[in-house]
Design an enzyme around this catalytic site. Structure first.
Site, short mmCIF file in Angstrom:
data_model
loop_
_atom_site.label_atom_id
_atom_site.label_comp_id
_atom_site.label_asym_id
_atom_site.label_seq_id
_atom_site.Cartn_x
_atom_site.Cartn_y
_atom_site.Cartn_z
N LYS A 23 112.25 0.16 -2.10
CA LYS A 23 113.40 0.95 -2.57
C LYS A 23 112.94 2.22 -3.30
O LYS A 23 113.49 3.29 -3.10
CB LYS A 23 114.26 0.11 -3.52
CG LYS A 23 115.06 -0.96 -2.80
CD LYS A 23 115.91 -1.75 -3.77
CE LYS A 23 116.66 -2.84 -3.04
NZ LYS A 23 117.58 -3.58 -3.91
N GLU A 41 105.69 10.44 -8.60
CA GLU A 41 104.41 10.86 -8.01
C GLU A 41 103.85 9.71 -7.17
O GLU A 41 103.44 9.91 -6.03
CB GLU A 41 103.45 11.23 -9.15
CG GLU A 41 102.03 11.51 -8.77
CD GLU A 41 101.85 12.79 -7.98
OE1 GLU A 41 102.74 13.65 -8.02
OE2 GLU A 41 100.80 12.92 -7.32
N SER A 52 95.95 -14.76 -16.07
CA SER A 52 96.55 -13.86 -17.06
C SER A 52 97.83 -14.48 -17.65
O SER A 52 98.12 -14.32 -18.84
CB SER A 52 96.85 -12.56 -16.32
OG SER A 52 97.06 -11.54 -17.16
N ASP A 73 106.73 -9.79 -17.79
CA ASP A 73 106.03 -8.90 -16.84
C ASP A 73 105.23 -9.70 -15.82
O ASP A 73 104.16 -9.26 -15.39
CB ASP A 73 105.14 -7.90 -17.59
CG ASP A 73 103.98 -8.57 -18.33
OD1 ASP A 73 104.09 -9.78 -18.62
OD2 ASP A 73 102.97 -7.89 -18.59
N LYS A 127 103.42 2.55 -30.12
CA LYS A 127 102.46 1.44 -30.31
C LYS A 127 101.29 1.92 -31.16
O LYS A 127 100.83 3.06 -31.00
CB LYS A 127 101.94 0.98 -28.95
CG LYS A 127 102.87 0.01 -28.28
CD LYS A 127 102.10 -1.09 -27.55
CE LYS A 127 102.95 -2.33 -27.46
NZ LYS A 127 102.26 -3.46 -26.85
N GLU A 154 109.17 -6.11 -14.95
CA GLU A 154 108.91 -5.01 -15.88
C GLU A 154 108.62 -3.72 -15.10
O GLU A 154 107.72 -3.68 -14.27
CB GLU A 154 107.70 -5.33 -16.78
CG GLU A 154 107.46 -4.21 -17.79
CD GLU A 154 106.36 -4.54 -18.78
OE1 GLU A 154 106.67 -4.96 -19.90
OE2 GLU A 154 105.18 -4.40 -18.41
N ALA A 166 95.93 4.74 -20.44
CA ALA A 166 96.22 3.30 -20.47
C ALA A 166 95.18 2.51 -19.66
O ALA A 166 94.75 1.43 -20.08
CB ALA A 166 97.62 3.03 -19.93
#
Ligand code: 0O2
Length: 279
Positions: A23, A41, A52, A73, A127, A154, A166
């Site tokens: 989508k 982008e 995890s 997430d 943060k 998420e 990040a």
């Protein structure tokens, strides 16, 4: 939990990631087809690994049966934008879909020092690490071979610069198992400020950049069209005409004259059209 149960639990998340990627990529492609510059982008998606997920369960100590509510997430989509302004546009695309093919559940706005009035919802809470991103938790419906399910997903929206930071910070945290040495922490905080400044500077010259990108796209579209039609002339056995146009094209390419290239494109289109009509 056994392997098969994990597979069954994660299956709807894999489906949700695939559907959302399709989508979002469609939104991006449609903008481009309409000759607009897309605020998106690139987009990637992933389902969290079992190890995890287990790490997070251990970290927060909640019961296994709560994992799908507590870990928001498990399924994640990351949308990368060129400019801060694009983050607003993309976030608003999700708010506009609220109540249609998804439900917005929660906003996590980690954008510091950015004019928040552009967002339809969410106040910024930066943060401590310096991490900047805009997260939207959505509830997304999927129809799997096991029936109807709704999963939390998420959506992370950030600029190229924020993403670079990040990724580096995530790798360092992985290396130091979450216990970053003070000097590295300090450097990361400083680089986060630089990222903010970079995005701010890019926003100021955004119009210039967009105009340059538009010009580049126009030129590459014109060149492709010319080469396609020279090829068409060869296919229509008009080799001499094709060679003449090729020579003219090479001459104009050297001069980098876009207007003349557009005129050549039109001339070629008309020539090919006429020959096709006459055969
Ligand atoms: P991965 O490997 O990307 O899946 P928590 O995840 O417990 O820290 P919370 O409230 O559950 O916190 O969610 P939050 O803060 O929105 O974080 C969800 C995801 O955002 C993280 O997933 C990261 O991808 C990213 N993120 C959040 N804070 C930071 C940060 O300080 N640095 C970096 N690099 N990324 C961050 P995971 O599960 O941590 O990692």
């Amino acid at each position: 939990m056994g392997t098969q149960n994990w597979q069954k639990l994660l299956m709807p998340y894999h489906q949700a990631v695939d559907e959302l990627l399709l989508k979002i990529n469609q939104l991006k492609d449609q903008s481009i087809q309409m000759g607009k510059i897309s605020p998106i982008e690139s987009v990637v998606g992933r389902v969290k690994s079992i190890s995890s997920i287990l790490e997070k369960i251990n970290k927060y100590g909640f019961p296994m049966e709560d994992l799908e509510d507590k870990i928001m997430d498990i399924g994640g989509i990351r949308i990368i934008c060129q400019f801060i302004e694009d983050i607003y546009q993309v976030a608003n695309m999700f708010y506009d879909r609220n109540g249609k093919d998804l439900t917005v559940v929660k906003i996590k706005n980690y954008l510091e020092g950015i004019d928040q009035s552009h967002f339809k919802s969410g106040l910024g809470v930066p943060k401590a690490s310096g991490y900047q991103s805009y997260h939207i938790i959505i509830r997304y419906p999927v129809f799997t071979s096991f029936g109807y399910r709704e999963v939390l997903m998420e959506i992370q929206i950030r600029t190229l610069a924020m993403n670079f930071w990040a990724i580096i910070e995530h790798s360092l945290n992985y290396k130091y198992k979450g216990k970053l040495p003070e000097n590295i922490k300090e450097r990361l905080t400083n680089t986060a400020l630089t990222v903010g400044q970079l995005d701010h500077e890019m926003s100021i010259i955004r119009d210039e950049i967009l105009a340059a990108q538009k010009l580049f796209k126009m030129k590459s579209g014109t060149v492709n069209d010319i080469l396609d039609n020279i090829n068409n002339l060869h296919k229509l056995h008009q080799d001499q005409k094709a060679i003449d146009f090729e020579n003219e094209f090479e001459n104009l390419s050297e001069k980098e004259d876009l207007i003349q290239l557009i005129l050549l494109k039109k001339e070629l289109q008309a020539e090919v059209g006429q020959i096709k009509d006459s055969v």
